[in-house]
Design an enzyme around this catalytic site. Structure first.
Site, PDB file in Angstrom:
ATOM      1  CG  ASP A 181      -1.825   1.158   1.436  1.00 54.98           C
ATOM      2  OD1 ASP A 181      -1.915   1.901   0.263  1.00 54.98           O
ATOM      3  OD2 ASP A 181      -2.694   1.190   2.516  1.00 54.98           O
ATOM      4  CG  ASP A 241      -9.694   3.843   1.938  1.00 53.61           C
ATOM      5  OD1 ASP A 241      -8.670   4.050   1.253  1.00 53.61           O
ATOM      6  OD2 ASP A 241      -9.469   3.447   3.161  1.00 53.61           O
TER       7      ASP A 241
HETATM    8  C1  GAL Z   1      -5.290   2.685   3.217  1.00 52.43           C
HETATM    9  C2  GAL Z   1      -6.108   1.686   2.361  1.00 52.43           C
HETATM   10  C3  GAL Z   1      -7.103   0.677   3.206  1.00 52.43           C
HETATM   11  C4  GAL Z   1      -6.124   0.152   4.353  1.00 52.43           C
HETATM   12  C5  GAL Z   1      -5.416   1.133   5.129  1.00 52.43           C
HETATM   13  C6  GAL Z   1      -4.362   0.686   6.141  1.00 52.43           C
HETATM   14  O1  GAL Z   1      -4.545   3.296   2.478  1.00 52.43           O
HETATM   15  O2  GAL Z   1      -6.661   2.243   1.376  1.00 52.43           O
HETATM   16  O3  GAL Z   1      -7.857  -0.309   2.579  1.00 52.43           O
HETATM   17  O4  GAL Z   1      -5.378  -0.789   3.774  1.00 52.43           O
HETATM   18  O5  GAL Z   1      -4.702   1.889   4.482  1.00 52.43           O
HETATM   19  O6  GAL Z   1      -3.865   1.564   6.944  1.00 52.43           O
END
Ligand code: GAL
Length: 451
Positions: A181, A241
């Site tokens: 991520d 998200d």
């Molecule tokens: C965001 C992501 C979420 C989750 C989160 C965890 O960037 O879009 O799905 O993984 O981080 O911190």
């Protein structure tokens, strides 16, 4: 090895002349616009160098992810319970085999330069390898989360500067899926830099003997769909998200998408999706009912959740359940385990449906999505985004340009079917999607109908 899309979408987009009436409208014929003809159907962007592929995820990954419901409040008891529940409540049998730890499994918060990447010994006292062994023994696969920055979105230690070491560690644990991520660490990075960091981990994973499905999560930025498959990613988020909402006016809190936002965004990106490389519309919200510890939103109705699930299956998004499977109610479980809809998701041809017609009279609220399946049948969704019950219809000859005098049509939610030689018309409730499958019937077959 990459998939070459068949010319279906091209002729579908040129051909649909859909006919429907909203029940609240007069009897005059509705005006329908067909999308602009595309004489030369284009396939997904064919890989250019570096052209990497791990040969995995030939159908959209299905499973569960911890984030939407639990955030970083996860531990091995929860994950084991989740596995055992999914093994016994029909989810595993329906194909949900990935159990993915999202952010929060790590021991330390803060920069990687100051902290090693280790599992939190309080949350995971037996270690991640033992958890992977447990998952495998029950017929599941275990996924994990990291990111290319010094720290992750929730502030835990990231993988920057340790990509090879981390990939080797994940493989030695038996990890089967990595969500990598870059949404927070590289939000403002130029595309070339994001491409570099996605590629770095891709190569590190490919160097392992244990196969690991690779999710390059960049929240729909840097045109990731255009190049991530080339770099060996199996899935990439097409947006920020999701929220626990079907249709929230605007871009909620200037960040969160809803179900319809994701569908609209994905409609432009269908050509980038195919076996081994999928547009990811984000984790499922079915069953959250406004109780997510992370997502904004007050929840959706049963019908809306069912429509969301149906459409994710139509567009071939990964299907990762985001709710607590231990407390799913019967309706949600029936939604998630509809094997006929899952067949639409998991069709080996790997087509993603796109809109093939929009009802202008209803302000664009009535949409028909279609895709060809491997057996020559068509999956069709009649989606009513509006607030009034509407009549929608589909005819293979008229709408799909298939010269079928008779066809068999099955409603995948009613589990009923009939044969027809006229357009099939049905009422679609507000925020409902009828999911249908149509097959050609050879001449002289007898006719039957269902209500
Ligand atoms: C965001 C992501 C979420 C989750 C989160 C965890 O960037 O879009 O799905 O993984 O981080 O911190």
């Amino acid at each position: 090895m990459y998939f070459q899309r068949l010319p279906l979408v091209g002729f579908l987009t040129t051909a649909l002349g859909l006919s429907w009436n909203t029940s609240s409208s007069s009897a005059s014929s509705p005006t329908i616009t067909s999308p602009t003809p595309n004489e030369c159907p284009t396939g997904p962007a064919l890989p250019t160098n570096p052209h990497l592929s791990n040969g995995l995820a030939l159908t959209p990954p299905m499973g569960w992810s911890s984030w939407n419901q639990f955030g970083d409040q996860i531990d091995e008891i929860l994950i084991r319970d989740t596995i055992q529940t999914m093994a016994s409540n029909g989810l595993k049998d329906a194909g949900y085999v990935f159990v993915n730890l999202d952010d929060g499994w790590q021991r330390y918060k803060g920069n990687r330069s100051a902290n090693p990447l280790e599992a939190d010994p309080v949350k995971f006292p037996s270690g991640i390898k033992a958890l992977a062994d447990f998952a495998h023994a029950h017929g599941f696969k275990l996924g994990i989360y990291s990111g290319p920055g010094q720290s992750t979105c929730a502030g835990y230690t990231g993988s920057e500067g340790h990509e090879d070491e981390d990939a080797a560690m994940f493989a030695s644990w038996g990890i089967d899926h990595l969500k990598y991520d870059s949404c927070c660490s590289h939000e403002h990075a130029p595309k070339s830099e994001v491409q570099k960091i996605v590629l770095k981990m891709s190569k590190a994973l490919l160097a392992q003997s244990h196969p690991i499905v690779y999710h390059a999560c960049h929240c729909g930025w840097a045109d990731i769909w255009e190049w991530a498959a080339d770099e060996g990613a199996n899935q990439w988020r097409i947006g920020q998200d999701i929220s626990d909402e079907f249709n929230y006016p605007g871009n909620r809190e200037k960040y969160y998408f809803d179900v319809l936002d994701m569908l609209d965004r994905g409609n432009e990106l269908v050509k980038y999706s195919g076996p081994g490389h999928w547009n990811d519309y984000d984790m499922l919200i079915v069953g959250l009912n406004g109780n997510s510890s992370q997502l904004v939103g007050t929840g959706a109705s049963n019908i809306e959740y069912r429509t969301h699930f149906s459409m994710w299956a139509m567009v071939a998004s990964p299907l990762l359940i985001g709710s607590d499977v231990r407390t799913l109610d019967t309706y949600s479980l029936q939604t998630l385990t509809n094997k006929e809809v899952i067949e639409v998701s998991q069709d080996p041809l790997g087509n993603a449906a796109e809109t093939v017609g929009v009802g202008e009279e209803a302000g664009g609220d009535l949409q028909v999505y279609a895709k060809e399946m491997l057996d020559g049948s068509y999956a069709v969704a009649l989606l009513n985004r509006g607030s009034f019950t509407a009549e929608m219809s589909i005819s293979p000859r008229r709408d799909l340009t298939m010269p079928w005098d008779q066809y068999r049509l099955r409603d995948l939610w009613k589990h009923k079917e009939g044969t027809y030689d006229v357009p099939y018309t049905t009422e679609v409730m507000p925020h409902e999607a009828k999911v249908l499958r149509l097959w050609q019937v050879q001449a002289n077959a007898s006719m039957c109908f269902f209500q």
